[in-house]
Design a protein around this motif. Structure first.
Motif, PDB file in Angstrom:
ATOM      1  N   UNK A   1       0.787  -1.236   0.000  1.00 28.40           N
ATOM      2  CA  UNK A   1       0.000   0.000   0.000  1.00 28.40           C
ATOM      3  C   UNK A   1       0.816   1.282   0.000  1.00 28.40           C
ATOM      4  N   UNK A   2       2.139   1.173  -0.160  1.00 26.37           N
ATOM      5  CA  UNK A   2       2.969   2.390  -0.175  1.00 26.37           C
ATOM      6  C   UNK A   2       3.910   2.348  -1.379  1.00 26.37           C
ATOM      7  N   UNK A   3       4.214   3.536  -1.939  1.00 26.04           N
ATOM      8  CA  UNK A   3       5.144   3.559  -3.071  1.00 26.04           C
ATOM      9  C   UNK A   3       6.548   3.201  -2.583  1.00 26.04           C
ATOM     10  N   UNK A   4       7.255   2.457  -3.434  1.00 20.46           N
ATOM     11  CA  UNK A   4       8.651   2.140  -3.108  1.00 20.46           C
ATOM     12  C   UNK A   4       9.575   2.570  -4.242  1.00 20.46           C
ATOM     13  N   UNK A   5       8.994   3.145  -5.299  1.00 19.98           N
ATOM     14  CA  UNK A   5       9.846   3.605  -6.393  1.00 19.98           C
ATOM     15  C   UNK A   5       9.100   3.642  -7.705  1.00 19.98           C
ATOM     16  N   UNK A   6       9.871   3.716  -8.789  1.00 17.52           N
ATOM     17  CA  UNK A   6       9.273   3.714 -10.133  1.00 17.52           C
ATOM     18  C   UNK A   6      10.012   2.716 -11.002  1.00 17.52           C
ATOM     19  N   UNK A   7       9.293   2.290 -12.039  1.00 14.79           N
ATOM     20  CA  UNK A   7       9.877   1.416 -13.056  1.00 14.79           C
ATOM     21  C   UNK A   7      10.137   2.285 -14.271  1.00 14.79           C
ATOM     22  N   UNK A   8      11.385   2.424 -14.688  1.00 11.84           N
ATOM     23  CA  UNK A   8      11.680   3.248 -15.866  1.00 11.84           C
ATOM     24  C   UNK A   8      12.067   2.342 -17.028  1.00 11.84           C
ATOM     25  N   UNK A   9      12.237   2.959 -18.188  1.00 20.18           N
ATOM     26  CA  UNK A   9      12.646   2.157 -19.344  1.00 20.18           C
ATOM     27  C   UNK A   9      14.036   1.549 -19.131  1.00 20.18           C
TER      28      UNK A   9
ATOM     29  N   UNK B   1       3.771  12.567  -9.562  1.00 16.29           N
ATOM     30  CA  UNK B   1       3.485  12.599 -10.999  1.00 16.29           C
ATOM     31  C   UNK B   1       3.083  14.018 -11.381  1.00 16.29           C
ATOM     32  N   UNK B   2       3.931  14.645 -12.201  1.00 17.98           N
ATOM     33  CA  UNK B   2       3.628  15.985 -12.731  1.00 17.98           C
ATOM     34  C   UNK B   2       3.693  15.867 -14.251  1.00 17.98           C
ATOM     35  N   UNK B   3       2.824  15.023 -14.773  1.00 16.02           N
ATOM     36  CA  UNK B   3       2.921  14.589 -16.163  1.00 16.02           C
ATOM     37  C   UNK B   3       1.781  15.143 -17.030  1.00 16.02           C
TER      38      UNK B   3
ATOM     39  N   UNK C   1      -3.849  19.039  -7.001  1.00 13.26           N
ATOM     40  CA  UNK C   1      -2.509  18.892  -6.404  1.00 13.26           C
ATOM     41  C   UNK C   1      -2.755  18.215  -5.062  1.00 13.26           C
ATOM     42  N   UNK C   2      -2.471  16.932  -5.017  1.00 11.59           N
ATOM     43  CA  UNK C   2      -2.943  16.180  -3.852  1.00 11.59           C
ATOM     44  C   UNK C   2      -2.137  14.894  -3.677  1.00 11.59           C
ATOM     45  N   UNK C   3      -2.192  14.379  -2.468  1.00 15.73           N
ATOM     46  CA  UNK C   3      -1.722  13.014  -2.189  1.00 15.73           C
ATOM     47  C   UNK C   3      -3.001  12.250  -1.878  1.00 15.73           C
ATOM     48  N   UNK C   4      -3.694  11.753  -2.895  1.00 11.37           N
ATOM     49  CA  UNK C   4      -5.072  11.278  -2.690  1.00 11.37           C
ATOM     50  C   UNK C   4      -5.142  10.114  -1.712  1.00 11.37           C
ATOM     51  N   UNK C   5      -6.166  10.172  -0.857  1.00 10.73           N
ATOM     52  CA  UNK C   5      -6.311   9.143   0.176  1.00 10.73           C
ATOM     53  C   UNK C   5      -6.467   7.761  -0.439  1.00 10.73           C
ATOM     54  N   UNK C   6      -7.114   7.673  -1.594  1.00 11.62           N
ATOM     55  CA  UNK C   6      -7.328   6.339  -2.182  1.00 11.62           C
ATOM     56  C   UNK C   6      -6.099   5.789  -2.906  1.00 11.62           C
ATOM     57  N   UNK C   7      -5.092   6.635  -3.122  1.00 13.44           N
ATOM     58  CA  UNK C   7      -3.873   6.165  -3.790  1.00 13.44           C
ATOM     59  C   UNK C   7      -2.921   5.553  -2.789  1.00 13.44           C
ATOM     60  N   UNK C   8      -1.840   4.970  -3.276  1.00  5.75           N
ATOM     61  CA  UNK C   8      -0.857   4.417  -2.344  1.00  5.75           C
ATOM     62  C   UNK C   8      -0.188   5.521  -1.525  1.00  5.75           C
ATOM     63  N   UNK C   9       0.200   5.178  -0.324  1.00  5.94           N
ATOM     64  CA  UNK C   9       0.900   6.156   0.510  1.00  5.94           C
ATOM     65  C   UNK C   9       2.189   6.588  -0.194  1.00  5.94           C
ATOM     66  N   UNK C  10       2.492   7.880  -0.131  1.00  5.27           N
ATOM     67  CA  UNK C  10       3.735   8.361  -0.752  1.00  5.27           C
ATOM     68  C   UNK C  10       3.567   8.830  -2.186  1.00  5.27           C
ATOM     69  N   UNK C  11       2.342   8.736  -2.728  1.00  4.21           N
ATOM     70  CA  UNK C  11       2.108   9.188  -4.102  1.00  4.21           C
ATOM     71  C   UNK C  11       1.444  10.571  -4.081  1.00  4.21           C
ATOM     72  N   UNK C  12       1.991  11.508  -4.830  1.00  2.00           N
ATOM     73  CA  UNK C  12       1.359  12.829  -4.998  1.00  2.00           C
ATOM     74  C   UNK C  12       1.158  13.083  -6.486  1.00  2.00           C
ATOM     75  N   UNK C  13       0.126  13.871  -6.827  1.00  2.00           N
ATOM     76  CA  UNK C  13      -0.164  14.154  -8.241  1.00  2.00           C
ATOM     77  C   UNK C  13      -0.386  15.655  -8.438  1.00  2.00           C
TER      78      UNK C  13
END
Ligand SMILES: Cc1cc2nc3c(=O)[nH]c(=O)nc-3n(C[C@H](O)[C@H](O)[C@H](O)COP(=O)(O)OP(=O)(O)OC[C@H]3O[C@@H](n4cnc5c(N)ncnc54)[C@H](O)[C@@H]3O)c2cc1C
Length: 387
Positions: free
Chosen positions: A173-181, A192-194, A313-325
């Motif tokens: 339930x928490x972010x641990x990183x990203x998968x890149x190419x 995520x500022x995409x 601009x939020x760290x949404x409650x329904x998203x994984x902990x540690x994720x902001x958009x």
């Protein structure tokens, strides 16, 4: 909440991602990844209008952003030119404002406007006057982005182009990183500022009600350079704006509309927009009607709209902990970027920002679908009837 030197991965090196990196780099381990170049997508195409006092934003957002632009002026390659903005008022609406200008604005009749700016305006015969706002100005969006990058890197951020992020990695339930190419990068927080792609990129983690939005802009070289005191301007019935550039040219933009297929849309400005600029906007300014178009710019992948016209601009409650958009900047992402940077810092550190955060929250929307009508900032109903 973050602790010193937590790793933050920011996905997207537009003005939002760079402003976030600048805010967090002094006391976090910040990495910014962009699938293309720095500010190479929407951000470098922005017209650079900083017209916060005209927008339906809380006053604290406007004053915070303005103070940041003033502080940054003269650093890196950035300069911020302060000019007043005139929003023209059609003759039929002038009575609405003669005794009562909206907050922050001053109503001048057509002849008062012409007296104040004798060498700036052309044919204003269709207008009863204009609402004049101060606390507005302009900047070069690419210079601004490069200065944010410079400041973030000086504070220790690593900014990498050509690094596509393919997924966010979540464990328990928490972010641990990203998968890149190129493989995995570990992180304590992922932002995520995409832009308009954020809805698809985070599909399965959080549902974001945003839709791609397109803008057009052209630069016209007048017969003679515009005078130094020429104000910025806008015309609400046409939903067009303009500003002088540093070279005495005039940049005219507008024609914002939702797009269903950004990547399948041609890059050029739309002929109807070009015609409107040449036939209806250029004559409003002295010496511009006979000028030459020097640049046409459009961003089919553009910006993105939200249902109420304000960003998410939020760290949404329904998203994984540690994720902001950060998304839904609705054509105002450059002028709001200082606020965006500080807002994300507050989400990550738990510090209180000097402005309200509630209007940014995702949970203000019950319906998260992307099936909504466009809501313009130009006035009630977007028909130009409001200031
Ligand atoms: C013609 C025009 C005129 C405008 N004029 C103004 C103006 O005068 N004033 C104003 O305030 N705003 C203006 N805007 C709006 C402004 O440009 C945007 O609101 C702002 O640039 C949004 O910045 P951003 O960083 O959020 O998004 P973007 O600039 O879109 O940046 C998002 C970044 O994310 C990257 N990305 C996407 N997917 C991935 C992935 N999977 N992995 C890694 N990276 C990824 C993209 O490559 C991109 O660089 C204008 C826009 C246009 C098109």
């Amino acid at each position: 909440m973050s602790t010193a030197n937590d790793r933050v991965v920011v996905v997207g090196a537009g003005v939002s991602g760079l402003a976030i990196a600048r805010e967090l780099a002094p006391d976090h381990d910040v990495i910014v990844l962009d699938k293309g170049g720095v500010a190479a997508d929407t951000s470098s195409r922005a017209s650079g209008m900083i017209s916060l006092s005209l927008e339906p934003f809380p006053e604290e957002w406007a004053s915070f952003a303005l103070s940041q632009f003033r502080d940054l002026d003269g650093r890196g390659v950035f300069s911020f030119t302060e000019r007043e903005t005139v929003r023209l008022v059609p003759e039929a609406n002038a009575d609405l404002y003669t005794d009562r200008a909206p907050d922050g604005g001053e109503f001048l009749t057509r002849s008062e406007l012409k007296r104040r700016h004798p060498d700036s305006f052309g044919d204003l015969s269709a207008y009863g006057g204009g609402l004049v706002y101060d606390g507005t100005g302009s900047l070069d969006a690419l210079d601004y982005a490069m200065t944010l990058k410079w400041a973030a890197e000086r504070a220790g951020a690593g900014i990498f182009r050509d690094h596509e992020v393919r997924d966010v990695r979540v464990e328990d339930g928490a972010v641990v990183g990203v998968e890149t190419e190129y493989g995995r990068i570990e992180a304590d927080h992922v932002v995520y500022a995409t832009g308009w792609r954020t809805r698809d990129l985070l599909d399965g983690y959080v549902e974001l009600p945003v839709r791609p939005l397109r803008w057009n802009a052209v630069v016209i070289e007048p017969d003679d350079p515009l005078p130094d005191d020429c104000p910025m301007g806008s015309e609400p019935t046409m939903r067009m704006y303009w500003r002088p550039t540093d070279r005495g040219n005039v940049l005219v933009g507008g024609n914002e509309h939702l797009l269903s297929d950004p990547e399948g849309t041609p890059m050029g400005v739309q002929p109807s927009f070009r015609e409107r600029v040449v036939e209806d906007v250029a004559p409003l300014l002295e010496g511009v009607a006979a000028g030459r178009i020097r640049r046409e710019d459009c961003c089919p992948t553009a910006d993105c709209a939200s249902p109420d016209g304000l960003p998410i601009i939020d760290a949404p409650a329904e998203g994984p902990e540690g994720l902001a958009v950060v998304t839904g900047l609705h054509g105002r992402g450059v002028m709001l970027s200082p606020v965006t940077g500080r807002a994300v810092r507050s989400l990550i550190t738990g510090e209180d920002p000097p402005f309200p955060m509630a209007p940014f929250r995702l949970d203000r929307f019950d319906d998260r679908s992307a099936d909504f009508d466009y809501r313009s900032h130009w006035g009630p109903g977007g028909d130009g009837s409001g200031p």
